[in-house]
Design an enzyme around this catalytic site. Structure first.
Site, mmCIF file in Angstrom:
data_model
loop_
_atom_site.group_PDB
_atom_site.id
_atom_site.type_symbol
_atom_site.label_atom_id
_atom_site.label_comp_id
_atom_site.label_asym_id
_atom_site.label_seq_id
_atom_site.Cartn_x
_atom_site.Cartn_y
_atom_site.Cartn_z
ATOM 1 N N ALA A 12 0.874 -1.000 0.420
ATOM 2 C CA ALA A 12 -0.059 -0.115 -0.265
ATOM 3 C C ALA A 12 0.577 1.386 0.153
ATOM 4 O O ALA A 12 1.047 2.329 -0.578
ATOM 5 C CB ALA A 12 -1.070 0.174 1.338
ATOM 6 N N ALA A 13 1.565 1.216 1.101
ATOM 7 C CA ALA A 13 2.064 3.282 1.513
ATOM 8 C C ALA A 13 3.172 3.200 -0.236
ATOM 9 O O ALA A 13 3.742 3.966 -0.273
ATOM 10 C CB ALA A 13 3.201 3.386 2.032
ATOM 11 N N CYS A 46 -5.393 -7.002 4.120
ATOM 12 C CA CYS A 46 -6.860 -7.367 5.574
ATOM 13 C C CYS A 46 -7.622 -8.432 4.237
ATOM 14 O O CYS A 46 -8.751 -8.263 4.891
ATOM 15 C CB CYS A 46 -7.973 -5.638 5.026
ATOM 16 N N ASP A 288 3.045 0.933 7.523
ATOM 17 C CA ASP A 288 3.103 0.678 9.120
ATOM 18 C C ASP A 288 4.576 0.309 9.201
ATOM 19 O O ASP A 288 5.188 0.220 10.483
ATOM 20 C CB ASP A 288 3.096 -1.111 8.077
ATOM 21 N N ASN A 310 -2.134 3.970 3.113
ATOM 22 C CA ASN A 310 -2.269 4.862 1.692
ATOM 23 C C ASN A 310 -1.913 5.866 2.218
ATOM 24 O O ASN A 310 -1.215 6.685 1.060
ATOM 25 C CB ASN A 310 -3.971 3.922 1.516
ATOM 26 N N TYR A 431 -31.101 10.443 10.044
ATOM 27 C CA TYR A 431 -32.378 9.601 10.271
ATOM 28 C C TYR A 431 -33.426 9.861 9.269
ATOM 29 O O TYR A 431 -33.998 10.787 8.780
ATOM 30 C CB TYR A 431 -32.789 10.718 11.269
ATOM 31 N N TRP A 439 -32.945 10.295 17.312
ATOM 32 C CA TRP A 439 -31.683 10.261 17.675
ATOM 33 C C TRP A 439 -30.511 8.856 17.495
ATOM 34 O O TRP A 439 -30.446 8.421 17.926
ATOM 35 C CB TRP A 439 -31.884 10.305 19.608
ATOM 36 N N ARG A 447 -25.341 12.780 24.522
ATOM 37 C CA ARG A 447 -26.401 13.118 25.555
ATOM 38 C C ARG A 447 -25.977 12.271 26.843
ATOM 39 O O ARG A 447 -25.742 13.230 28.106
ATOM 40 C CB ARG A 447 -27.352 13.108 25.322
#
Lengths: 454, 454
Positions: A12-13, A46, A288, A310, A431, A439, A447
């Site tokens: 990836a990197a 992965c 990594d 990435n 929602y 909520w 909350r």
């Protein structure tokens, strides 16, 4: 003469950086050579558990882009089966072993990007090379497990380690019809989550039929008469096993850099600035193997996460290609699942917050993933870690049914922006009954954390 | 003598406010009377399409809390079938018609909360009172549609209006086995999204078998010999219908307030400050009937959304109960679905941004909801609206398969915090193959919008 960029590591990197630099500079301005000791570029490590599980039909589907494509479309000179063995930062050369020719080659560079990834930290026991014992690091590992399933029809698997990979492999083995025992020396699976959620995960895994043995280190591996693994041993006794999967942790693969005098930080990763440049002139690191900064604690950390690899690769590539890029640090956001149980976390745990000198308080709610009357709503728990004095969000963790896990991204966004929980309460989230209670559970958690009377 | 709080309207905003105030102050300090013209408190109007669809088995499941519970547990004097008809802000009284007794009662107040909700804006045609023609505003509406389905076995439904409710009712009618025609006078369904996404939604709806007629106003309703609806008329001809569902828009129900001299703003909603207090002493407003501020444009807006109503009710209740609460404005975040197609939006559209004097640019990407190799990944489109000069995110829209819609919350969080798209690119979101590509589609969209070379 174009400048010479040498990249060590083709996942990836490394590949992100090479591609990104190439998009900015053509071959006349920048020559790019990339050495990779394996036989594949850009594969989705992965994805291995899902390939082993049978959910992905072909190994080739895990390869995002093959070496030939990088060579032909991007003029990146990809050398597979080439393992870097030494870096000379004064001479600006890297010694590389051509594994096919069994010969040594020296590559010069103007800029060097180290993207050597992570390496597994195996349990400190003998016998891990017994046939039937495998890690889950490479496509070769996955192929070995699949071959064993095809040729030996195993019935019992032991998975060692209760982190992301361990859980995913436990699921994979169950989907393949094996009886699964998962052992972990910790008192809970998923030690990156708080103990109360660890208990919840453990209970759910047992309900799924996974024989979970916590506080149980691996002490040995026993082979049968044919040399194949027959059992593992633990202080609590022997566990029969036709297959053993090592899902233990990883650490940055930084020894090559360290041997060359390139500084390695307290996390074990190569030290870089926010451009992904190491303190050594012309040497860069990403993915990594590199250390980065945790945005909440300000501490140096290393995470073996494809997302981070990435992103850091892209930043390194921007800078190597003459553009500007700054990597702003990480939150350690991650998600996984075992069957229908989704597990996610972001930010600091209580222990990490305390280690950073912060005073965390925890609050927790349970709510439905959908409107209570809508079909297939399932329960989810949201745990928030909040700074006592300021009510700033420090971290969040989620365990719940389908639809729960990716909600962690809202908490990641709140952390990214340094939000207080009382501001998070007010945030205008989406929602509709099939998607959420009115909520959203994340807001209900805020909350509670804000100490709202209701 | 306790202070007297009078609340008009027993749905989300009114009941939230009353409950919140009660949690702060006991009956000795605050007497709460609530008048509601209907026969139910706190019902989930958003759930009606799913009840009609047969996904929710009982009407009672849509009622979050019954009037008796508010009376008994919270000492809130709930009066059902009581319709407020006039407010006298000088005398601090409200005239209320007791619909059962057909008598008028006068209620005094120290504080008055107006939470009268929204009212449908019906198409300007005759015959909407024809049996078989129904809105979807109240539980009574839903019951009427269900009764008609039970007693008349309708085969053809015409849904008028292609917004949230129209789409949800089209799905509901299809799930009940009816042939569905949806007409809308606009050239696209979901006019709160950009035309390019409107086209995508229209194509998907047609693939689902919905007979979609755009640019098609309703001009009339025809009844059969038995008085029941038989067809609707449009400029393009007559469409047979055994049921007609009105899913047209709504506006704030603010006439009662306006008649009492309580100021109404340009959006048609009652003007309040961020404590939900109107400019008239002792008078408050919350929910669909109230005006609020759009956080991105700074403009006054009204949204008929349960999320906003609940949040504003809570804020009003905090202030009425002697605590502190400030409502910080909205983003207009919303989500819906038609079968497997999820549709979501937040922030400003291009048109809204231009109306606010901003210079928006649009970018768009298509990506998978999961890793490309993981089963059941589906396509999703993310459209971002960005301020040209600053690269500040102004709005986001998503259309895609399962798992797409709630990703809008990340864009909402980014908007909430005024993020630039180049900062959004870097945000540390969760990844695992069952949940996302390694670059979440939202981040890929941000990369595109930031003009990243890759």
């Amino acid at each position: 003469m174009p400048r010479q960029l040498l990249v060590i590591g083709g996942d990836a990197a490394g590949m992100s950086a090479a591609s990104q630099a190439r998009r900015l500079l053509g071959p006349d301005a920048l020559a790019i050579t990339l050495v990779e000791r394996g036989d594949t570029t850009s594969y989705a490590a992965c994805g291995i558990p899902y390939w082993v599980a049978g959910l992905v039909d072909k190994r080739s589907r895990l390869i995002a882009r093959r070496a030939e494509v990088f060579r032909e479309k991007q003029h990146i000179d990809v050398r597979l089966h080439h393992e870097a063995t030494a870096i000379d930062t004064a001479a600006r050369t890297v010694t590389v072993r051509d594994l096919d020719a069994d010969a040594e080659v020296t590559f010069p560079y103007d800029d060097l990007l180290i993207a050597t990834g992570a390496q597994q930290v195996p349990p400190p026991v003998e016998g891990l090379d017994t046939p039937g014992v495998s890690g889950v690091q490479t496509l070769g590992d996955g192929q070995r497990i699949l071959d064993a399933m095809a040729s030996r029809s195993p019935r019992r698997a032991v998975v060692v380690g209760g982190g992301y990979i361990g859980l995913e492999m436990a699921e994979a083995m169950q989907l393949r019809g094996l009886d699964v025992t998962l052992i972990d020396l910790a008192p809970q699976p998923m030690t990156t989550l708080e103990p109360e959620l660890g208990t919840q995960i453990a209970d759910a895994m047992r309900t799924m039929g996974i024989d979970l043995r916590l506080g149980t280190p691996l002490t040995g591996v026993e082979a049968g008469a044919d040399g194949w693994v027959r059992a593992v041993t633990t202080p609590d006794g022997t566990i029969d096993a036709d297959l053993v999967v090592l899902g233990t942790g990883v650490r940055p693969r930084s020894a090559l850099a360290e041997a060359a005098g390139i500084p390695v930080g307290p996390s074990g990763g190569i030290i870089t600035d926010d451009r992904q440049a190491t303190p050594v002139d012309g040497v860069w690191a990403a993915g990594d193997c590199a250390e980065t900064v945790h945005r909440v604690s300000g501490r140096p950390v290393s995470f073996a996460l494809g997302t981070v690899a990435n992103k850091q690769g892209r930043i390194a590539g921007l800078n190597l290609g003459g553009a500007e890029g700054r990597f702003p640090g990480v939150l350690g956001t991650a998600v996984t699942k075992v069957h229908d149980l989704e597990i996610a976390r972001t930010g600091l745990s209580v222990r990490e917050a305390e280690a950073a000198g912060l005073r965390p308080v925890v609050s927790r709610i349970t709510a439905g993933t959908r409107a209570h009357y809508y079909p297939e709503s399932s329960e989810m728990t949201v745990l928030l870690i909040v700074e006592e004095d300021t009510s700033r969000l420090l971290g969040g963790q989620i365990v719940g049914g389908p639809g729960a896990g990716k909600r962690i991204d809202v908490l990641a966004a709140a952390l990214w922006n340094g939000m207080l929980v009382e501001d998070l309460v007010q945030m205008d989230l989406a929602y509709a009954p099939p998607f959420s209670p009115v909520w959203d559970p994340v807001l209900t958690a805020a909350r509670r954390a804000a100490g709202s009377p209701g």
